[in-house]
Design an enzyme around this catalytic site. Structure first.
Site, mmCIF file in Angstrom:
data_model
loop_
_atom_site.group_PDB
_atom_site.id
_atom_site.type_symbol
_atom_site.label_atom_id
_atom_site.label_comp_id
_atom_site.label_asym_id
_atom_site.label_seq_id
_atom_site.Cartn_x
_atom_site.Cartn_y
_atom_site.Cartn_z
ATOM 1 N N HIS A 265 0.833 -1.206 0.000
ATOM 2 C CA HIS A 265 0.000 0.000 0.000
ATOM 3 C C HIS A 265 0.872 1.263 0.000
ATOM 4 O O HIS A 265 0.720 2.139 -0.853
ATOM 5 C CB HIS A 265 -0.909 -0.030 1.240
ATOM 6 C CG HIS A 265 -1.827 1.144 1.371
ATOM 7 N ND1 HIS A 265 -3.145 1.098 0.970
ATOM 8 C CD2 HIS A 265 -1.636 2.398 1.848
ATOM 9 C CE1 HIS A 265 -3.714 2.270 1.196
ATOM 10 N NE2 HIS A 265 -2.816 3.085 1.736
ATOM 11 N N GLU A 266 1.805 1.322 0.938
ATOM 12 C CA GLU A 266 2.646 2.522 1.049
ATOM 13 C C GLU A 266 3.540 2.683 -0.189
ATOM 14 O O GLU A 266 3.866 3.798 -0.591
ATOM 15 C CB GLU A 266 3.506 2.487 2.316
ATOM 16 C CG GLU A 266 2.708 2.463 3.632
ATOM 17 C CD GLU A 266 1.764 3.647 3.826
ATOM 18 O OE1 GLU A 266 1.967 4.704 3.192
ATOM 19 O OE2 GLU A 266 0.803 3.509 4.612
ATOM 20 N N HIS A 269 1.694 4.684 -2.719
ATOM 21 C CA HIS A 269 1.813 6.123 -2.428
ATOM 22 C C HIS A 269 3.201 6.622 -2.856
ATOM 23 O O HIS A 269 3.344 7.691 -3.445
ATOM 24 C CB HIS A 269 1.646 6.381 -0.930
ATOM 25 C CG HIS A 269 0.226 6.303 -0.428
ATOM 26 N ND1 HIS A 269 -0.792 7.055 -0.964
ATOM 27 C CD2 HIS A 269 -0.332 5.578 0.581
ATOM 28 C CE1 HIS A 269 -1.916 6.789 -0.300
ATOM 29 N NE2 HIS A 269 -1.667 5.901 0.634
ATOM 30 N N GLU A 295 -4.881 7.967 -2.735
ATOM 31 C CA GLU A 295 -5.369 6.665 -2.260
ATOM 32 C C GLU A 295 -5.644 5.731 -3.442
ATOM 33 O O GLU A 295 -5.504 4.518 -3.324
ATOM 34 C CB GLU A 295 -6.622 6.891 -1.401
ATOM 35 C CG GLU A 295 -6.848 5.850 -0.333
ATOM 36 C CD GLU A 295 -5.695 5.711 0.654
ATOM 37 O OE1 GLU A 295 -5.544 4.618 1.188
ATOM 38 O OE2 GLU A 295 -4.923 6.682 0.879
HETATM 39 ZN ZN LIG Z 1 -3.143 5.168 1.994
#
Ligand SMILES: [Zn+2]
Length: 497
Positions: A265-266, A269, A295
């Site tokens: 997830h990170e 980003h 997101e």
């Molecule tokens: Zn996030």
């Protein structure tokens, strides 16, 4: 030849300086979270406050509005005009609130958040309410001031800080539709999965092995280790600057999925940040578009890519390599483990099917709070009722795992919650577009060829920065503005197909 746009150039120099101070601020903050010995704490807090004050003075420089006006008269190209537009947007939001209100807000939110840390485990709703009432009062005042200035509805004015251009009318329409079909979909998925018995992975999963796996996954996801690093912190975050992105994670030895998916997830980003338009770095137009778009990148990685059967085939051998072979790591079984759906109390632990229910509930309550339709006292009853109707979960008397679970309201981050689900919807829309252009996408992912995914995201999202409004960005990338139908068909095909 004389400079055709001296004022615009002076403005860009100002924002470049701001970016450099912001760089040092981000690094000091990262160091504080990851490395700092306890005796450094007080001096670091003072140093960070000093830098924050300096940055605030520069961002609210009273000279800026005249410079914006003069620069607008200069011969600028489209990209420069977009940069000027973003400078003005930033300035307006930084100057919207009187100093006294900003101070009152800092005081009220830090008091509320600090007390919440002990009140939440103690299930102390009434104690919390004492501190939360002033936070809500200030947030309403803030919303009214912003609304008077930009003409948006009070809640929309708050949401605009995170998701410029988004209105509650749109969110209401999109979430209203979601509310119609989501509970039924959840019930069908849960019923179907009740017949499956996936084999659980057997721990412990040593921290060192999890870290080695995380680094290997980040490399697989083309994270640029020459422009960033991975560390460990109590509360995972992604920070730093595009030139040097700092990610953190945390490891639980009884459960490897948390750090595995957290890191993926990170990394989503991070890759957005690492690939923002380089030649404009430091300028407002080179920043990420919005929180929902940010997101949409982390969820493109974590949900769309990492939970696809092809990607699970790719990571199964890595799990065997780092944790040893076990039956749970057979790709089909692993995919079932990673796509399990279970209605629960806690938003941050929710799977991608039940997650939007948590967000709809928060949106409905916080909008009513800000617009004065309900009071803070009304939250628990509404929470219980909505949890029951959306997820069939009973939260009565359980404030800790109910309305006190998130830090957003104590910190007055009203208007932020919708971004999570809008991000999931955009991510589904990006992948629907990708699949149209690359019909053999899943086979290519399974073979380890992730270039089609990264090339598309880089060209259509990352390199665009804040050049376009969010609607324009979506239109240019996918041929249409936000269309939640893609999210629905994604969930149906993955969980009921
Ligand atoms: Zn996030």
């Amino acid at each position: 030849m004389s400079n055709p746009h001296p004022t615009y150039e002076a403005l860009t120099a100002h924002y470049t300086r701001l970016h450099r101070y912001g760089h040092l601020q981000a690094m000091a903050w990262w160091d504080q979270a990851c490395n700092m010995p306890p005796k450094g704490q007080e001096a670091r807090a003072a140093a960070l406050a000093e830098v924050a004050a300096l940055i605030h003075r520069m961002r609210t420089d009273p000279q800026l509005p005249q410079q914006f006006e003069r620069a607008a008269q200069e011969p600028l190209d489209d990209a420069q005009r977009a940069n000027l537009r973003e400078m003005q947007r930033e300035w307006q939001s930084d100057n919207a609130l009187p100093e006294a209100l900003v101070q009152a807000k800092t005081l009220a939110t830090s008091r509320c958040e600090h007390a919440w840390r002990t009140q939440r485990p103690a299930n102390d709703w009434h104690g919390f309410l004492e501190n939360f009432r002033p936070v809500l009062r200030i947030a309403r005042e803030e919303a009214a001031l912003l609304s008077a200035q930009n003409g948006l509805r009070p809640y929309d004015a708050l949401m605009d800080r995170y998701e410029p251009g988004m209105t509650s009318e749109t969110v209401e329409r999109v979430f209203g539709d979601l509310r119609q079909w989501l509970p039924g979909l959840i019930a069908r998925v849960v019923e179907r999965q009740s017949r499956e018995r996936p084999i659980e992975a057997q721990g412990p999963f040593p921290k060192a092995a999890q870290r080695a796996l995380s680094l290997e996954l980040m490399a697989l996801l083309h994270f640029d280790f020459e422009a960033g690093r991975l560390d460990e912190s109590a509360h995972p975050f992604s920070g730093g600057v595009p030139e040097d992105v700092r990610l953190t994670t945390r490891y639980r030895e009884d459960d490897f999925v948390q750090s595995l998916m957290g890191t993926i997830h990170e990394t989503g980003h991070a890759r957005y940040e690492q690939n923002l338009p380089r030649e404009l770095l430091g300028q407002p137009v080179a920043l990420a578009r919005s929180m929902a778009i940010h997101e949409s990148q982390s969820l493109s990685f974590e949900m769309q890519l990492a939970r696809s059967p092809g990607f699970v085939e790719l990571i199964a051998p890595l799990l065997r390599k780092h944790f040893g072979a076990q039956p749970a790591f057979e790709p089909g079984n692993l995919h079932r483990l990673l796509t399990r759906v279970e209605p629960g109390f806690i938003r941050v632990d929710a799977d991608e099917v039940t997650y939007p229910a948590h967000v709809i509930l928060r949106f409905e309550i916080e909008r009513a709070l800000i617009e004065g339709d309900i009071e803070a006292e009304d939250i628990p009853a509404l929470w219980d009722e909505k949890m029951q109707s959306l997820l069939g979960v009973d939260t009565r008397g359980n404030y800790r795992d109910g309305c006190m679970q998130d830090v957003h309201w104590p910190e007055a981050l009203f208007g932020y919650f919708p971004c999570y689900t809008l991000g999931a919807m955009y991510a589904a829309q990006w992948f629907a577009t990708l699949r149209r252009g690359t019909p053999d996408l899943d086979a290519r992912i399974a073979s380890g060829d992730l270039a089609p995914v990264f090339d598309w995201l880089r060209d259509n999202i990352w390199l665009q920065g804040s050049r376009w409004t969010t609607d324009e960005l979506a239109q240019r990338a996918s041929g249409e503005p936000l269309n939640p139908a893609h999210f629905k068909s994604h969930l149906e095909s993955r969980y009921l197909g």
